[in-house]
Enzyme design. Structure first.
Site, PDB file in Angstrom:
ATOM      1  N   GLU A 114       0.943  -1.114   0.177  1.00 23.39           N
ATOM      2  CA  GLU A 114       0.177   0.123  -0.067  1.00 23.39           C
ATOM      3  C   GLU A 114       1.011   1.170   0.042  1.00 23.39           C
ATOM      4  O   GLU A 114       0.666   2.172  -0.608  1.00 23.39           O
ATOM      5  CB  GLU A 114      -0.955  -0.100   1.287  1.00 23.39           C
ATOM      6  CG  GLU A 114      -1.720  -1.011   1.007  1.00 23.39           C
ATOM      7  CD  GLU A 114      -2.821  -1.067   2.361  1.00 23.39           C
ATOM      8  OE1 GLU A 114      -2.373  -1.592   3.382  1.00 23.39           O
ATOM      9  OE2 GLU A 114      -4.153  -0.660   2.202  1.00 23.39           O
ATOM     10  N   GLU A 134      -3.395  -9.860   4.019  1.00 22.49           N
ATOM     11  CA  GLU A 134      -4.690  -9.532   4.690  1.00 22.49           C
ATOM     12  C   GLU A 134      -5.646 -10.863   4.587  1.00 22.49           C
ATOM     13  O   GLU A 134      -6.373 -11.092   5.715  1.00 22.49           O
ATOM     14  CB  GLU A 134      -5.115  -8.341   4.118  1.00 22.49           C
ATOM     15  CG  GLU A 134      -4.302  -6.698   4.558  1.00 22.49           C
ATOM     16  CD  GLU A 134      -3.248  -6.804   3.525  1.00 22.49           C
ATOM     17  OE1 GLU A 134      -2.799  -7.662   2.658  1.00 22.49           O
ATOM     18  OE2 GLU A 134      -2.783  -5.403   3.375  1.00 22.49           O
TER      19      GLU A 134
END
Ligand code: 1HE
Length: 261
Positions: A114, A134
Site C-alpha cells: 500500500e 490480509e
C-alpha cells in the site's frame, strides 16, 4: 520530527533529493502506528530544497506491512480511525510537495505494498516479491490499497492476490504493473536515485501537474478531463521556466530525445 525507525538523508549539491528510509529491519520494517504518523509528519515537513524523494527500507525487505503485534481488539469506530490514519499518511506521500520513488527489494507485502502504491514510481530489484496476506490473516486492506492497487494491476488481479494468497515475484510484478522498473539485485536504490535526480531537475509546475492534476484528470469523465487538461497545460506553459526551457531547445541548447537503448 525524528523517529528511531525513520531516517531522512539529503543528497545532491543543493540537497535536492531526499532519501526517506524505514530503519526497523529487525521487524522487517513493519509499520506500527508511531511509524505511520512519523511518515506523515516527514512528508509534511520536507526541507524546501527537496525536489524528489526516494523511499527505501533497511535490511533484506522493503516493508512487511502493518505491525501485526499492534493489531488489537478494535471496535468498528476505532478500526475506521486507524485506517483513516493510514490514509492521511499515504495521502501525504502521494499528494505531497514532490514526486516519490519507491526503491523496492525483498518483501513488499500488505501495508508495504500500500505504501509502495502511493508512490509515483516503483523500482524493484530481482529479490522483490509482492503479496497481500490480509486475506489469509482474516483482515482487509486499510491503507488505501483497495483504491490504489486496482489502478495499477486491475481489480481481478488484486482479488486473486487476496483470495488465494498469490505472491508475485519481481519479474511478474513488473510485467503486471506493480513496478515500472526492474533492476539487478541490490541496484534498486541507485536506480531510484538516478531517476530522482532527473525528476528533481524538472520544472516544478510540471511535476506538480503530474502529481496533482494527472491522477484526477484520469478519473474524470473525458469531457471534463479534456477541459482540466487544457487549464493545466495553459498554467504550466505560462511559467517563465517553461518558456526558458522551450527557448533553450529551439536554440539548440537543450538535450534532444534519444532513441531508446
Ligand atoms: C513482524 C511483521 C509484521 C515480520 N508485524 N512483526 N503483513 C504480513 O502478514 C507479513 C508478515 N511477515 C512475513 O510474512 C515475514 O516476516 C516476511 C516475509 C516479511 C519476512 O520473513 P523473514 O523470514 O525475513 O522474517 P521473520 O522471521 O518472519 O520476521 C522477523 C521478525 O519480524 C519476527 O519477529 P521476532 O521478534 O520473532 O524476531 C517477526 O514476528 C517480525 N515481523 N513481519 C509484526 N507485519 C493498513 S492495513 C495493512 C494490513 C497489512 O499490512 S496485513 C499484512 C501484514
Amino acid at each position: 520530527m525524528t523517529h528511531p525507525d525513520l531516517q531522512l538523508e539529503l543528497r545532491g549539491d543543493a540537497n535536492q533529493v531526499a532519501i526517506v528510509r524505514l530503519t526497523r529491519p529487525a521487524k522487517r520494517n513493519a509499520l506500527n502506528d508511531g511509524l505511520v504518523i512519523a511518515l506523515r509528519d516527514m512528508f509534511e515537513n520536507l526541507p524546501a530544497s527537496v525536489g524528489a524523494v526516494v523511499i527505501d527500507g533497511q535490511g533484506e525487505h522493503f516493508c512487511a506491512g502493518l505491525d501485526l503485534s499492534e493489531l488489537q481488539e478494535r471496535d468498528a469506530g476505532q478500526g475506521v480511525h486507524h485506517s483513516r490514519m493510514w490514509h492521511a499518511a499515504l495521502e501525504r506521500v502521494q499528494y505531497g510537495p514532490v514526486p516519490v520513488i519507491a526503491a523496492l527489494h525483498g518483501a513488499v507485502v500488505g501495508g508495504g505494498l500500500e505504501l509502495a502504491s502511493a508512490c509515483h514510481i516503483r523500482v524493484a530489484d530481482e529479490t522483490t516479491f509482492y503479496a497481500l496476506p490480509e486475506g489469509s490473516r482474516g483482515i482487509f486492506v486499510g491503507g488505501g490499497g483497495a483504491v490504489r492497487i486496482p489502478r495499477l494491476i486491475g481489480v481481478a488481479r488484486m482479488t486473486d492476490m487476496m483470495l488465494t494468497g498469490r505472491v508475485y515475484n519481481a519479474v511478474a510484478g513488473e510485467r503486471i504493473g506493480l513496478a515500472q522498473y526492474l533492476v539487478p539485485t541490490g541496484q534498486a536504490l541507485d536506480k531510484a536515485l538516478e531517476l530522482a535526480f532527473k525528476v528533481a531537475g524538472n520544472a516544478p509546475l510540471t511535476n506538480y501537474a503530474l502529481m496533482h492534476a494527472l491522477p484526477r484528470i484520469a478519473e474524470q469523465p473525458a469531457d471534463q478531463g479534456f477541459m482540466t487538461e487544457a487549464l493545466m497545460a495553459a498554467i504550466a506553459q505560462s511559467a517563465p521556466e517553461a518558456k526558458a526551457r522551450v527557448r533553450a531547445f529551439l536554440e539548440g541548447k537543450a538535450a534532444k530525445v534519444q532513441k531508446a537503448a
